[in-house]
Design a protein around this motif. Structure first.
Motif, PDB file in Angstrom:
ATOM      1  N   GLN A   1      -8.727  -3.421  10.202  1.00  0.00           N
ATOM      2  CA  GLN A   1      -8.599  -1.745  10.870  1.00  0.00           C
ATOM      3  C   GLN A   1      -8.658  -0.966   9.554  1.00  0.00           C
ATOM      4  O   GLN A   1      -9.024   0.027   9.765  1.00  0.00           O
ATOM      5  CB  GLN A   1      -7.229  -1.979  11.232  1.00  0.00           C
ATOM      6  CG  GLN A   1      -7.136  -2.847  12.522  1.00  0.00           C
ATOM      7  CD  GLN A   1      -5.517  -2.776  13.159  1.00  0.00           C
ATOM      8  OE1 GLN A   1      -4.894  -1.742  12.935  1.00  0.00           O
ATOM      9  NE2 GLN A   1      -5.183  -3.746  14.216  1.00  0.00           N
ATOM     10  N   VAL A   2      -7.969  -1.285   8.298  1.00  0.00           N
ATOM     11  CA  VAL A   2      -8.318  -0.069   7.285  1.00  0.00           C
ATOM     12  C   VAL A   2      -9.570   0.138   7.174  1.00  0.00           C
ATOM     13  O   VAL A   2     -10.008   1.245   6.905  1.00  0.00           O
ATOM     14  CB  VAL A   2      -7.420  -0.827   5.930  1.00  0.00           C
ATOM     15  CG1 VAL A   2      -7.805   0.173   4.719  1.00  0.00           C
ATOM     16  CG2 VAL A   2      -5.926  -0.772   6.280  1.00  0.00           C
TER      17      VAL A   2
ATOM     18  N   SER B   1       5.048   0.333   8.425  1.00  0.00           N
ATOM     19  CA  SER B   1       5.408  -0.340   9.745  1.00  0.00           C
ATOM     20  C   SER B   1       6.660  -0.310  10.205  1.00  0.00           C
ATOM     21  O   SER B   1       7.157  -0.231  11.643  1.00  0.00           O
ATOM     22  CB  SER B   1       4.569  -1.672   9.885  1.00  0.00           C
ATOM     23  OG  SER B   1       5.519  -2.414   9.047  1.00  0.00           O
TER      24      SER B   1
ATOM     25  N   TYR C   1      -1.191   3.328  11.706  1.00  0.00           N
ATOM     26  CA  TYR C   1      -1.009   2.221  12.365  1.00  0.00           C
ATOM     27  C   TYR C   1      -1.021   2.524  13.893  1.00  0.00           C
ATOM     28  O   TYR C   1      -0.719   3.575  14.276  1.00  0.00           O
ATOM     29  CB  TYR C   1       0.508   1.528  12.206  1.00  0.00           C
ATOM     30  CG  TYR C   1       0.632   0.801  10.987  1.00  0.00           C
ATOM     31  CD1 TYR C   1       0.059  -0.446  10.874  1.00  0.00           C
ATOM     32  CD2 TYR C   1       1.540   0.983   9.883  1.00  0.00           C
ATOM     33  CE1 TYR C   1       0.494  -1.359   9.733  1.00  0.00           C
ATOM     34  CE2 TYR C   1       1.823   0.354   8.961  1.00  0.00           C
ATOM     35  CZ  TYR C   1       1.217  -0.986   8.674  1.00  0.00           C
ATOM     36  OH  TYR C   1       1.461  -1.310   7.573  1.00  0.00           O
ATOM     37  N   GLN C   2      -1.356   1.424  14.563  1.00  0.00           N
ATOM     38  CA  GLN C   2      -1.650   1.595  15.997  1.00  0.00           C
ATOM     39  C   GLN C   2      -0.480   2.254  16.817  1.00  0.00           C
ATOM     40  O   GLN C   2      -0.613   3.261  17.665  1.00  0.00           O
ATOM     41  CB  GLN C   2      -1.877   0.362  16.854  1.00  0.00           C
ATOM     42  CG  GLN C   2      -2.407   0.605  18.310  1.00  0.00           C
ATOM     43  CD  GLN C   2      -2.697  -0.731  18.967  1.00  0.00           C
ATOM     44  OE1 GLN C   2      -2.688  -1.778  18.494  1.00  0.00           O
ATOM     45  NE2 GLN C   2      -3.224  -0.563  19.924  1.00  0.00           N
TER      46      GLN C   2
ATOM     47  N   GLU D   1      -0.286  -5.952   3.268  1.00  0.00           N
ATOM     48  CA  GLU D   1      -1.513  -6.297   3.632  1.00  0.00           C
ATOM     49  C   GLU D   1      -2.334  -4.943   3.694  1.00  0.00           C
ATOM     50  O   GLU D   1      -3.171  -4.941   3.128  1.00  0.00           O
ATOM     51  CB  GLU D   1      -1.706  -7.227   5.250  1.00  0.00           C
ATOM     52  CG  GLU D   1      -2.983  -7.496   5.326  1.00  0.00           C
ATOM     53  CD  GLU D   1      -3.271  -7.903   6.730  1.00  0.00           C
ATOM     54  OE1 GLU D   1      -2.358  -8.493   7.448  1.00  0.00           O
ATOM     55  OE2 GLU D   1      -4.317  -8.264   7.246  1.00  0.00           O
ATOM     56  N   VAL D   2      -1.938  -4.124   4.382  1.00  0.00           N
ATOM     57  CA  VAL D   2      -2.663  -2.705   4.397  1.00  0.00           C
ATOM     58  C   VAL D   2      -2.783  -1.980   3.220  1.00  0.00           C
ATOM     59  O   VAL D   2      -3.980  -1.549   2.880  1.00  0.00           O
ATOM     60  CB  VAL D   2      -1.868  -1.939   5.431  1.00  0.00           C
ATOM     61  CG1 VAL D   2      -2.385  -0.516   5.278  1.00  0.00           C
ATOM     62  CG2 VAL D   2      -2.005  -2.338   6.942  1.00  0.00           C
TER      63      VAL D   2
ATOM     64  N   SER E   1      -7.776  -8.006  12.407  1.00  0.00           N
ATOM     65  CA  SER E   1      -6.431  -7.770  11.403  1.00  0.00           C
ATOM     66  C   SER E   1      -6.489  -6.495  10.797  1.00  0.00           C
ATOM     67  O   SER E   1      -7.523  -5.515  10.783  1.00  0.00           O
ATOM     68  CB  SER E   1      -7.044  -8.832  10.205  1.00  0.00           C
ATOM     69  OG  SER E   1      -8.025  -8.292   9.547  1.00  0.00           O
ATOM     70  N   LEU E   2      -5.260  -6.397  10.171  1.00  0.00           N
ATOM     71  CA  LEU E   2      -4.838  -5.026   9.574  1.00  0.00           C
ATOM     72  C   LEU E   2      -5.873  -4.744   8.571  1.00  0.00           C
ATOM     73  O   LEU E   2      -6.251  -3.660   8.401  1.00  0.00           O
ATOM     74  CB  LEU E   2      -3.473  -5.009   9.250  1.00  0.00           C
ATOM     75  CG  LEU E   2      -2.341  -5.064  10.075  1.00  0.00           C
ATOM     76  CD1 LEU E   2      -1.037  -5.423   9.452  1.00  0.00           C
ATOM     77  CD2 LEU E   2      -2.382  -3.550  10.884  1.00  0.00           C
ATOM     78  N   SER E   3      -6.475  -5.752   7.637  1.00  0.00           N
ATOM     79  CA  SER E   3      -7.367  -5.147   6.489  1.00  0.00           C
ATOM     80  C   SER E   3      -8.644  -4.791   7.244  1.00  0.00           C
ATOM     81  O   SER E   3      -9.339  -3.955   6.459  1.00  0.00           O
ATOM     82  CB  SER E   3      -7.589  -6.458   5.847  1.00  0.00           C
ATOM     83  OG  SER E   3      -6.484  -7.139   5.273  1.00  0.00           O
TER      84      SER E   3
ATOM     85  N   ALA F   1       3.234  -6.500   6.443  1.00  0.00           N
ATOM     86  CA  ALA F   1       1.998  -5.804   7.168  1.00  0.00           C
ATOM     87  C   ALA F   1       1.784  -4.666   6.202  1.00  0.00           C
ATOM     88  O   ALA F   1       0.430  -4.383   5.988  1.00  0.00           O
ATOM     89  CB  ALA F   1       2.533  -5.172   8.278  1.00  0.00           C
ATOM     90  N   ASP F   2       2.925  -3.957   5.729  1.00  0.00           N
ATOM     91  CA  ASP F   2       2.286  -2.888   4.671  1.00  0.00           C
ATOM     92  C   ASP F   2       1.694  -3.375   3.418  1.00  0.00           C
ATOM     93  O   ASP F   2       0.839  -2.867   2.954  1.00  0.00           O
ATOM     94  CB  ASP F   2       3.641  -2.139   4.069  1.00  0.00           C
ATOM     95  CG  ASP F   2       4.598  -1.565   5.530  1.00  0.00           C
ATOM     96  OD1 ASP F   2       3.913  -0.974   6.275  1.00  0.00           O
ATOM     97  OD2 ASP F   2       5.673  -1.598   5.802  1.00  0.00           O
TER      98      ASP F   2
END
Ligand code: NAP
Length: 283
Positions: free
Chosen positions: A97-98, A123, A78-79, A134-135, A93-95, A131-132
């Protein structure tokens, strides 16, 4: 999707954190010395993943290994765990970013797949969040597309894992945690892993447990206990102990002699009473 060759899960993993410019040479050296597991992360703050790729390329050129001969693991971070050198667009989006982080990892490592892709840390320190989730779903998609064989989570508590299970999320193949002797070598998380057939990877086995390395119990076990009756080192006793309780150990040594010693710990078998005693030596 053609079937992918399987690089088996190794019995020791060489960690590439904090090596900076020495990363390529140390990655190649680790493979030369016999390590068949390499751990990195697309987190430039602590790892030089492209340098790992350079080390792998040198190892291929030298004929030490082919890509199928070793286990390669990297991570999504994560950032807040990164510095300004991000491997993704932080506004995406986080998706996304992955997906971007994985594409960048494969580019750094010059491969079309890794063997394990690990969420570097949830997170929140307390909960498994949306968030987790989604990732994790995005990481599952990377796995289903063949870009990783297996998935893992790192820096997790028992509570995180229980919440994942309660949310009926797919459980990871690996947990990678810092392993403190004073917490019974992460007893609660290890026990969850055992119950759910998750492989527990332990890091900082030496650096987090200096008091244990100097404990008289460990000292007594170093004497004439290695194959061929040579004395073992305290580090070897700790790695051998770790393996005996089901931990897949990581080492981050930068020293060729220590690499040799760490690998030689696989030939050391501790008596069950000693394993039991070390397990509760500090917690
Ligand atoms: N998921 C995460 O958040 C996370 C966090 C930290 C680490 N990791 C991973 O775990 C890897 C290993 O990290 P680590 O914390 O376990 O190790 P580390 O911090 O890289 O350090 C290992 C230490 O043990 C010493 N050592 C190793 N073998 C030895 C031996 N046989 N005798 C004496 N000293 C010995 C090393 O010294 P010499 O160099 O002099 O041998 C070094 O000081 C990292 O590179 C990274 O890949 C992951």
């Amino acid at each position: 999707m053609p079937p992918q060759p399987l690089s088996p899960v190794p019995d020791f993993i060489y960690g590439t954190a904090w090596k900076e410019d020495r990363t390529p040479a140390l990655t190649e050296l680790a493979l030369r010395m016999g390590f068949r597991g390499i751990d990195t992360a697309n987190q430039r703050r602590h790892y030089f993943e492209a340098g790992v790729g350079q080390g792998l390329a040198a190892a291929y050129r030298a004929g030490l290994v082919t890509r199928d001969d070793f286990f390669l693991q990297t991570k999504f971070t994560y950032q807040p765990g990164q510095d300004h050198r991000l491997p993704y667009d932080p506004t995406a989006s986080l998706s996304v970013q992955v997906a971007q982080s994985m594409a960048s990892s494969l580019d750094h490592l010059a491969t079309d797949h890794v063997d394990s892709y690990v969420l570097h840390g949830p997170s929140s320190n307390h909960d498994w969040t949306d968030a987790d989730a989604e990732v994790w779903e995005a990481m599952r998609k990377e796995r289903d597309a063949g870009r990783t064989r297996l998935l893992g989570v790192s820096n997790v508590s028992l509570r995180h894992l229980q919440q994942m299970a309660a949310a009926r999320a797919e459980l990871p193949a690996f947990v990678q945690n810092r392993c403190y002797a004073r917490l019974g070598w992460d007893r609660a998380v290890r026990s969850f892993c055992r119950e759910h057939k998750i492989i527990y990877q332990g890091f900082s086995l030496l650096t987090a447990n200096q008091e244990v390395l100097h404990h008289p119990l460990i000292a007594s076990l170093t004497i004439a206990s290695l194959a061929a009756s040579t004395n073992a080192t305290p580090a070897q006793v700790v790695f051998s102990f770790a393996r005996s309780i089901g931990i897949l150990p990581l080492t981050g040594t930068s020293n060729a002699e220590h690499m040799k010693q760490d690998l030689a710990s696989r030939q050391l078998t501790l008596p069950p009473e000693a394993v039991q005693a070390i397990e509760s030596v500090a917690g």
